[in-house]
Scaffold this active site. Structure first.
Site, PDB file in Angstrom:
ATOM      1  N   ALA A  68       0.804  -1.206   0.098  1.00 53.68           N
ATOM      2  CA  ALA A  68      -0.177   0.024  -0.026  1.00 53.68           C
ATOM      3  C   ALA A  68       0.864   1.254  -0.048  1.00 53.68           C
ATOM      4  CB  ALA A  68      -0.670  -0.254   1.168  1.00 53.68           C
ATOM      5  N   GLY A 113       0.578  -5.119   1.035  1.00 54.36           N
ATOM      6  CA  GLY A 113      -0.589  -5.006  -0.068  1.00 54.36           C
ATOM      7  C   GLY A 113      -0.024  -5.825  -1.203  1.00 54.36           C
ATOM      8  N   GLU A 136       4.172  -4.666   7.683  1.00 55.63           N
ATOM      9  CA  GLU A 136       3.300  -3.714   8.319  1.00 55.63           C
ATOM     10  C   GLU A 136       3.717  -3.560   9.941  1.00 55.63           C
ATOM     11  OE1 GLU A 136       2.550  -5.638   6.144  1.00 55.63           O
ATOM     12  OE2 GLU A 136       1.075  -4.988   4.974  1.00 55.63           O
TER      13      GLU A 136
HETATM   14  N1  COA Z   1       4.526   3.422  -0.345  1.00 55.82           N
HETATM   15  C1  COA Z   1       4.902   4.491  -0.913  1.00 55.82           C
HETATM   16  N2  COA Z   1       6.217   4.513  -1.499  1.00 55.82           N
HETATM   17  C2  COA Z   1       6.980   3.457  -1.579  1.00 55.82           C
HETATM   18  C3  COA Z   1       6.498   2.393  -0.988  1.00 55.82           C
HETATM   19  C4  COA Z   1       5.180   2.272  -0.229  1.00 55.82           C
HETATM   20  N3  COA Z   1       4.777   1.047   0.218  1.00 55.82           N
HETATM   21  N4  COA Z   1       7.607   1.494  -0.942  1.00 55.82           N
HETATM   22  C5  COA Z   1       8.632   2.200  -1.818  1.00 55.82           C
HETATM   23  N5  COA Z   1       8.140   3.432  -2.109  1.00 55.82           N
HETATM   24  C6  COA Z   1       8.951   4.285  -2.807  1.00 55.82           C
HETATM   25  C7  COA Z   1       9.971   4.945  -1.815  1.00 55.82           C
HETATM   26  O1  COA Z   1       9.497   6.030  -0.959  1.00 55.82           O
HETATM   27  C8  COA Z   1      11.105   5.599  -2.771  1.00 55.82           C
HETATM   28  O2  COA Z   1      10.438   6.769  -3.381  1.00 55.82           O
HETATM   29  P1  COA Z   1      11.373   8.192  -3.632  1.00 55.82           P
HETATM   30  O3  COA Z   1      12.462   7.557  -4.536  1.00 55.82           O
HETATM   31  O4  COA Z   1      10.519   9.122  -4.087  1.00 55.82           O
HETATM   32  O5  COA Z   1      11.808   8.385  -2.408  1.00 55.82           O
HETATM   33  C9  COA Z   1      11.046   4.776  -4.057  1.00 55.82           C
HETATM   34  O6  COA Z   1       9.681   3.702  -3.748  1.00 55.82           O
HETATM   35  C10 COA Z   1      11.902   3.735  -4.058  1.00 55.82           C
HETATM   36  O7  COA Z   1      12.050   3.083  -2.804  1.00 55.82           O
HETATM   37  P2  COA Z   1      13.353   2.893  -1.929  1.00 55.82           P
HETATM   38  O8  COA Z   1      13.138   2.876  -0.531  1.00 55.82           O
HETATM   39  O9  COA Z   1      14.303   3.950  -2.027  1.00 55.82           O
HETATM   40  O10 COA Z   1      14.037   1.312  -2.285  1.00 55.82           O
HETATM   41  P3  COA Z   1      14.996   0.530  -1.666  1.00 55.82           P
HETATM   42  O11 COA Z   1      15.534  -0.146  -2.625  1.00 55.82           O
HETATM   43  O12 COA Z   1      16.006   1.332  -0.898  1.00 55.82           O
HETATM   44  O13 COA Z   1      13.860  -0.248  -0.531  1.00 55.82           O
HETATM   45  C11 COA Z   1      12.222  -1.428   0.062  1.00 55.82           C
HETATM   46  C12 COA Z   1      13.167  -1.222  -0.979  1.00 55.82           C
HETATM   47  C13 COA Z   1      10.930  -2.372  -0.375  1.00 55.82           C
HETATM   48  C14 COA Z   1      12.743  -2.350   1.183  1.00 55.82           C
HETATM   49  C15 COA Z   1      11.681  -0.142   0.501  1.00 55.82           C
HETATM   50  O14 COA Z   1      11.084   0.674  -0.422  1.00 55.82           O
HETATM   51  C16 COA Z   1      10.482  -0.462   1.669  1.00 55.82           C
HETATM   52  O15 COA Z   1      10.742  -0.790   2.916  1.00 55.82           O
HETATM   53  N6  COA Z   1       9.184  -0.120   1.265  1.00 55.82           N
HETATM   54  C17 COA Z   1       7.971  -0.048   2.043  1.00 55.82           C
HETATM   55  C18 COA Z   1       7.462  -1.433   2.387  1.00 55.82           C
HETATM   56  C19 COA Z   1       6.424  -1.442   3.228  1.00 55.82           C
HETATM   57  O16 COA Z   1       6.527  -1.094   4.240  1.00 55.82           O
HETATM   58  N7  COA Z   1       5.329  -1.994   2.753  1.00 55.82           N
HETATM   59  C20 COA Z   1       4.087  -2.190   3.297  1.00 55.82           C
HETATM   60  C21 COA Z   1       3.018  -1.051   3.502  1.00 55.82           C
HETATM   61  S1  COA Z   1       1.755  -0.928   4.165  1.00 55.82           S
END
Ligand code: COA
Length: 265
Positions: A68, A113, A136
């Site tokens: 999400a 999600g 989450e």
């Molecule tokens: N919602 C919104 N934006 C998200 C996202 C999410 N769930 N997951 C990644 N993004 C965005 C980041 O903010 C970043 O945007 P930006 O470049 O504008 O700052 C872009 O996607 C790339 O992500 P980034 O975190 O830089 O990549 P990474 O390779 O360093 O890390 C993850 C990858 C998946 C480990 C990390 O993005 C993450 O932990 N995301 C959240 C996952 C999460 O908690 N999902 C459940 C949500 S309920």
């Protein structure tokens, strides 16, 4: 006239329709628009008698979907969080009961999600770089789009507790061993392998497939319905707690920090 979308892409290849989540710069995070567009795409696929199978995947090689869109979680209250949960559940349930088989081609991260979406599909293929999980808990919430229910039904309560309560992220091979995905495929072969599976499904009589799916889904139908309501209630309640608000906000500040660093470079 064909419909234009802003967050997904629809591509028809003979009797298969590919739905591609298309926000690669945000790792295909699912926002409200994407949910709405997914729902519209499912209606189109359902009505099109020529479509025998649907495939869902993510744009790029990094993510199926990182879950999400966290920026949309920030403004939620207990009341709007319940609506947020119900909306996602409705779309994923619509996917689950689609009268045609649906394959998730998990090309990279399937988190939160994103994994809930994959769990609502009938088959899951994972690329060898895929990582699956429910982060989450780190945000002080629980999965709210059916993940608590479908994960437990798919891999059992013990593994569901490990993934959700500990937030353990599993790589493709481990996901395969625990029954979370059906097959691991090298990234280069993902498209061909997924097509081949869709092709195989497309050769069977659609009505028999539809009835098989309906009969199997009926195993969980009534418990799933009540479980989803419980999940919504518990998910929403967390949005009235300080810890949850703080943790969701913290994801934002990490983003802000990164942007500030980029600007100063
Ligand atoms: N919602 C919104 N934006 C998200 C996202 C999410 N769930 N997951 C990644 N993004 C965005 C980041 O903010 C970043 O945007 P930006 O470049 O504008 O700052 C872009 O996607 C790339 O992500 P980034 O975190 O830089 O990549 P990474 O390779 O360093 O890390 C993850 C990858 C998946 C480990 C990390 O993005 C993450 O932990 N995301 C959240 C996952 C999460 O908690 N999902 C459940 C949500 S309920």
């Amino acid at each position: 006239m064909s419909k234009t979308y802003t967050t997904i892409n629809l591509r028809k290849e003979q009797t298969t329709t590919w739905i591609t989540l298309d926000r690669p710069d945000k790792l295909n995070a699912i926002n409200a628009t994407m949910l709405q567009e997914l729902s519209e795409a499912l209606t189109i696929i359902e009505k099109d008698a020529n479509v025998r199978c649907a495939i869902i995947t993510g744009e790029g090689e990094k993510a199926f979907s990182a879950g999400a869109d966290i920026t949309e979680l920030r403004k939620l209250t207990q009341k709007t969080a319940a609506e947020f949960s119900r909306k996602g559940q409705q779309v994923f349930s619509k996917l689950e009961v689609l009268s045609k088989p649906v394959v998730a081609a998990i090309n990279g991260y399937a988190l939160g999600g994103g994994l809930e979406l994959a769990l609502a599909c009938d088959f899951r293929l994972a690329s060898d770089n895929a990582e699956l999980g429910f982060p989450e808990m780190k945000l002080g919430i629980i999965p709210g789009w059916g993940g608590t229910q479908r994960l437990a039904w798919t891999v059992g309560a013990a593994e569901a507790k490990r993934l959700i309560m500990l937030g353990d992220r599993v790589k493709a091979e481990e996901a395969y061993k625990m029954g979370l995905v059906d097959k691991v495929v090298s990234m280069g072969k993902m498209e061909a392998e997924t097509e081949a599976l869709a092709q195989r499904l497309g050769e069977y009589p659609p009505t028999a497939l539809k009835y098989a799916k309906r009969a199997i889904n009926s195993v969980t139908k009534s418990v799933l319905e009540s479980g989803l309501k419980k999940e919504t209630d518990l998910f929403a309640r967390l949005f009235s707690t300080k810890e949850t608000k703080e943790r969701i906000e913290a994801f934002g500040s990490r983003e802000t920090k990164k942007k500030e660093t980029a600007k100063s470079e």
